[in-house]
Design a protein around this motif. Structure first.
Motif, PDB file in Angstrom:
ATOM      1  N   GLU A 161      51.635  29.713  51.638  1.00  7.87           N
ATOM      2  CA  GLU A 161      50.252  30.141  51.465  1.00  7.87           C
ATOM      3  C   GLU A 161      50.022  30.513  50.008  1.00  7.87           C
ATOM      4  N   SER A 162      48.814  30.374  49.557  1.00  6.94           N
ATOM      5  CA  SER A 162      48.469  30.780  48.194  1.00  6.94           C
ATOM      6  C   SER A 162      47.023  31.254  48.180  1.00  6.94           C
ATOM      7  N   GLY A 163      46.716  32.135  47.226  1.00  7.93           N
ATOM      8  CA  GLY A 163      45.367  32.661  47.153  1.00  7.93           C
ATOM      9  C   GLY A 163      45.140  33.438  45.874  1.00  7.93           C
ATOM     10  N   GLU A 164      43.975  34.064  45.794  1.00  7.51           N
ATOM     11  CA  GLU A 164      43.584  34.835  44.617  1.00  7.51           C
ATOM     12  C   GLU A 164      42.783  36.046  45.074  1.00  7.51           C
ATOM     13  N   ASP A 165      43.143  37.231  44.579  1.00  7.76           N
ATOM     14  CA  ASP A 165      42.444  38.466  44.889  1.00  7.76           C
ATOM     15  C   ASP A 165      41.758  38.980  43.634  1.00  7.76           C
ATOM     16  N   LEU A 166      40.497  39.405  43.775  1.00  4.86           N
ATOM     17  CA  LEU A 166      39.728  39.934  42.655  1.00  4.86           C
ATOM     18  C   LEU A 166      39.351  41.383  42.925  1.00  4.86           C
ATOM     19  N   TYR A 171      40.147  42.846  37.432  1.00  3.12           N
ATOM     20  CA  TYR A 171      41.438  42.637  38.077  1.00  3.12           C
ATOM     21  C   TYR A 171      41.473  41.281  38.780  1.00  3.12           C
ATOM     22  N   ARG A 172      42.579  40.580  38.570  1.00  2.53           N
ATOM     23  CA  ARG A 172      42.803  39.327  39.293  1.00  2.53           C
ATOM     24  C   ARG A 172      44.293  39.209  39.613  1.00  2.53           C
ATOM     25  N   CYS A 173      44.580  38.793  40.835  1.00  8.71           N
ATOM     26  CA  CYS A 173      45.955  38.566  41.260  1.00  8.71           C
ATOM     27  C   CYS A 173      46.042  37.192  41.910  1.00  8.71           C
ATOM     28  N   ARG A 174      46.786  36.299  41.290  1.00  6.85           N
ATOM     29  CA  ARG A 174      47.079  34.990  41.885  1.00  6.85           C
ATOM     30  C   ARG A 174      48.441  35.077  42.546  1.00  6.85           C
ATOM     31  N   TRP A 175      48.564  34.599  43.772  1.00  6.36           N
ATOM     32  CA  TRP A 175      49.805  34.753  44.503  1.00  6.36           C
ATOM     33  C   TRP A 175      50.121  33.528  45.349  1.00  6.36           C
ATOM     34  N   THR A 176      51.399  33.379  45.601  1.00  2.00           N
ATOM     35  CA  THR A 176      51.906  32.359  46.515  1.00  2.00           C
ATOM     36  C   THR A 176      53.010  32.989  47.341  1.00  2.00           C
ATOM     37  N   GLU A 191      59.441  34.900  50.672  1.00  2.00           N
ATOM     38  CA  GLU A 191      59.296  35.023  49.225  1.00  2.00           C
ATOM     39  C   GLU A 191      57.821  35.197  48.886  1.00  2.00           C
ATOM     40  N   MET A 192      57.553  35.934  47.824  1.00  2.00           N
ATOM     41  CA  MET A 192      56.198  36.056  47.306  1.00  2.00           C
ATOM     42  C   MET A 192      56.253  36.106  45.790  1.00  2.00           C
ATOM     43  N   TRP A 193      55.448  35.293  45.130  1.00  2.00           N
ATOM     44  CA  TRP A 193      55.329  35.259  43.669  1.00  2.00           C
ATOM     45  C   TRP A 193      53.905  35.656  43.311  1.00  2.00           C
ATOM     46  N   TRP A 194      53.724  36.344  42.190  1.00  3.19           N
ATOM     47  CA  TRP A 194      52.373  36.726  41.799  1.00  3.19           C
ATOM     48  C   TRP A 194      52.256  36.893  40.294  1.00  3.19           C
ATOM     49  N   GLU A 195      51.013  36.823  39.831  1.00  6.97           N
ATOM     50  CA  GLU A 195      50.669  37.204  38.462  1.00  6.97           C
ATOM     51  C   GLU A 195      49.376  38.007  38.522  1.00  6.97           C
ATOM     52  N   LYS A 196      49.310  39.098  37.725  1.00  3.88           N
ATOM     53  CA  LYS A 196      48.166  39.995  37.731  1.00  3.88           C
ATOM     54  C   LYS A 196      47.648  40.190  36.310  1.00  3.88           C
ATOM     55  N   SER A 197      46.371  40.488  36.204  1.00  6.96           N
ATOM     56  CA  SER A 197      45.781  40.768  34.886  1.00  6.96           C
ATOM     57  C   SER A 197      44.472  41.522  35.087  1.00  6.96           C
TER      58      SER A 197
END
Length: 428
Positions: A161-166, A171-176, A191-197
Motif C-alpha cells: 500500500e502507498s499513500g500521502e498524508d497532509l 506537513y506532508r508524509c509520503r509512505w509505503t 515493513e513501512m517506509w516514509w518521508e516527512k516534511s
C-alpha cells in the motif's frame, strides 16, 4: 557504526565463537538468530575474569582507532585469575536487499515474474551494527497511491500500500507499507517506509520493520534520519537514530539496541548507544557516549555490566575529558561474587599538556600506584565521522521536496526540535 569506533576494546574478556543452541554454555554475552540447516545458531561470548590493569592507551575515533584497540595487561601475582582481553570486531551491516532474498528468488530467479509482489523478509536484524546509511536501506517510495495484494507460488500472501498524508504547517508524509505471511500463517513480516516534511524546513526519512518466523523468533527495528534547525543555535542539524530488538521463540533470550547520532553545521557532534541482552540465566547491559563541542573539547564514557541468576555480577566503566591536550581519564573494573565478596580496581590519569602524565590507582586487594611519567598525550578533538560526512551520506533526505508554501504564509513553529525517541524497548 559499532561501539568499537570509539577506539576502545570491550572491557570484558570476550572471545566470540559459534556454537549450536543446544546444549547451552553457562556464560553467554549475546546472541543472534540465524538459519542454518533448520538450526538456530547463537553468537557465544565467553566471559573471562576481570582484574585488568589499563596501561597507556591510544584514543581517538575512526579507522585509525579501530586499528589501535585499547591495550591491556594483567599481573598474575595480583590478579586472582589470568585474564586475556580481546577486542570484539564490529559486525558489518549488510545491505537489506541482500539480507532479504527469499529462497524462491535465490534458487528460481528466472521463474519469478518481474511484476510480482514483494518476497518474504524472514531475516532479523544483526546485533552491534549501529546506524546504517540511507543507501543501505534502499528506501523506494512509490510515486502513485494505491493498494495491491497477491499470492505467491508457494502459497504465501503479500500486500503493498502507498499513500500521502497532509496536515497543518505544510506537513506532508509520503509512505509505503507492505507485508505478508506464509501459507500456514506461521511466519509473517511487515515493513513501512516514509518521508516527512513541512514549511519549517523539517525533513525526515524513516523505516520500520518487524517479523516472526515459524520457530517463534520475533524481531523489530526502526531507522530515522532527520534534518531540522536547532531552536537554540539556529544551525542546521542532522540527527540519525536506530532501534532494534529480537527475541527467541524457544529460549529465554533477547536483545535490544538503541543508537543515536547528532551533528550540526559547526562541528558539534553527539553519539551514543544503549544495549541490553539476555540469554537464559545471564543478562548484560552497555551504555556509551561521545560529545564533541566543535571547538576542541571532547567527552567520552562507557559503562558495561552483566549478571547471572546465581548472583555473580561484574562490570567496567571509564570516562575521559580533554581539551587542547589537557584532560583526565578515570575508570573502575569490579566483580561481585554470589557470597557478596566484592573486588574492584579504580584508576586515573591526569594529562597536563606538557608531556607529563600523573597515573594513580588502587584495588581492594591492596595494590596501589601513584606515579608521574613522561608520556605524549594523544586524543582526537574531532569525530572521524562528522558534519561533512553525514551530509554526503544523506542525499535522499536532503532531496525531499516539501509542499509549496503560499505567499505570505509563515511557519507557526519555526525551529522546533523533534522529541527524543523513547528509551523503552517495545515488548521486551
Amino acid at each position: 557504526m559499532a561501539a568499537s569506533s570509539r577506539g576502545f576494546s570491550t572491557p570484558f574478556c570476550l572471545k566470540p565463537r559459534r556454537f549450536d543452541s543446544s546444549p547451552l554454555h553457562h556464560h553467554h554475552r549475546g546472541f543472534e538468530f540465524r538459519k542454518s540447516r533448520n538450526r538456530r545458531r547463537f553468537l557465544d561470548f565467553r566471559c573471562c575474569s576481570d582484574s585488568v590493569v589499563p596501561i597507556r592507551r591510544t584514543t581517538g575515533s575512526g579507522k585509525s582507532a579501530e586499528k589501535k584497540a585499547e591495550e591491556w595487561r594483567f599481573d598474575p601475582k595480583k590478579s586472582p585469575h589470568r585474564v586475556r582481553i580481546q577486542a570484539t570486531p564490529a559486525l558489518p551491516f549488510g545491505s537489506t536487499q541482500s539480507q532479504f532474498v527469499s529462497k524462491q528468488e535465490k534458487f528460481y530467479p528466472r521463474c519469478t515474474p518481474r511484476n510480482s509482489g514483494p518476497q518474504s523478509r524472514d531475516t532479523p536484524p544483526k546485533r552491534d551494527t549501529g546506524i546504517a546509511n540511507e543507501k543501505d536501506w534502499g528506501i523506494d517510495l512509490l510515486n502513485e497511491n494505491g493498494n495491491e495484494s497477491g499470492t505467491n507460488e508457494d502459497g504465501s500472501t503479500w500486500y503493498r500500500e502507498s499513500g500521502e498524508d497532509l496536515g497543518e504547517n505544510g506537513y506532508r508524509c509520503r509512505w509505503t507499507r507492505m507485508g505478508g505471511q506464509s501459507h500456514d500463517g506461521s511466519s509473517e513480516w511487515k515493513e513501512m517506509w516514509w518521508e516527512k516534511s513541512d514549511w519549517t524546513g523539517y525533513k525526515e526519512l524513516g523505516v520500520e520493520k518487524s517479523g516472526r518466523n515459524a520457530e517463534g523468533d520475533s524481531w523489530w527495528e526502526t531507522w530515522q534520519e532527520v534534518l531540522h534547525q536547532d531552536e537554540w543555535s539556529n544551525l542546521a542539524r542532522i540527527e540519525r537514530s536506530a532501534q532494534k530488538q529480537a527475541k527467541s521463540g524457544t529460549e529465554n533470550a533477547g536483545w535490544f539496541e538503541k543508537w543515536w547520532e547528532k551533528y550540526d553545521a559547526k562541528g558539534w557532534t553527539e553519539k551514543g548507544a544503549h544495549k541490553y541482552g539476555r540469554l537464559n540465566e545471564q543478562s548484560w547491559w552497555e551504555k556509551w557516549g561521545e560529545h564533541y563541542d566543535g571547538r576542541g573539547s571532547v567527552l567520552k564514557w562507557t559503562d558495561k555490566w552483566a549478571e547471572t541468576e546465581l548472583g555473580t555480577k561484574w562490570g567496567d566503566k571509564w570516562e575521559e575529558k580533554f581539551f587542547a591536550g589537557i584532560g583526565s581519564r578515570q575508570g573502575e573494573t569490579w566483580h561481585l561474587s554470589p557470597s557478596g565478596d566484592r573486588w574492584s580496581r579504580t584508576w586515573g590519569e591526569e594529562h597536563f599538556g606538557n608531556g607529563k602524565v600523573h597515573k594513580y590507582g588502587k584495588s581492594t586487594t591492596g595494590e596501589s600506584w601513584d606515579i608521574v611519567v613522561d608520556e605524549e598525550t594523544y586524543y582526537e578533538a574531532d569525530p572521524h565521522y562528522g558534519w561533512a560526512d553525514v551530509v554526503g551520506d544523506s542525499s535522499q533526505l536532503l532531496s525531499i521536496n516539501p509542499r509549496e508554501r503560499p505567499p505570505g504564509v509563515y511557519p507557526s513553529n519555526f525551529g522546533s526540535t523533534p522529541p527524543p525517541p523513547d528509551d523503552v524497548p517495545p515488548d521486551m
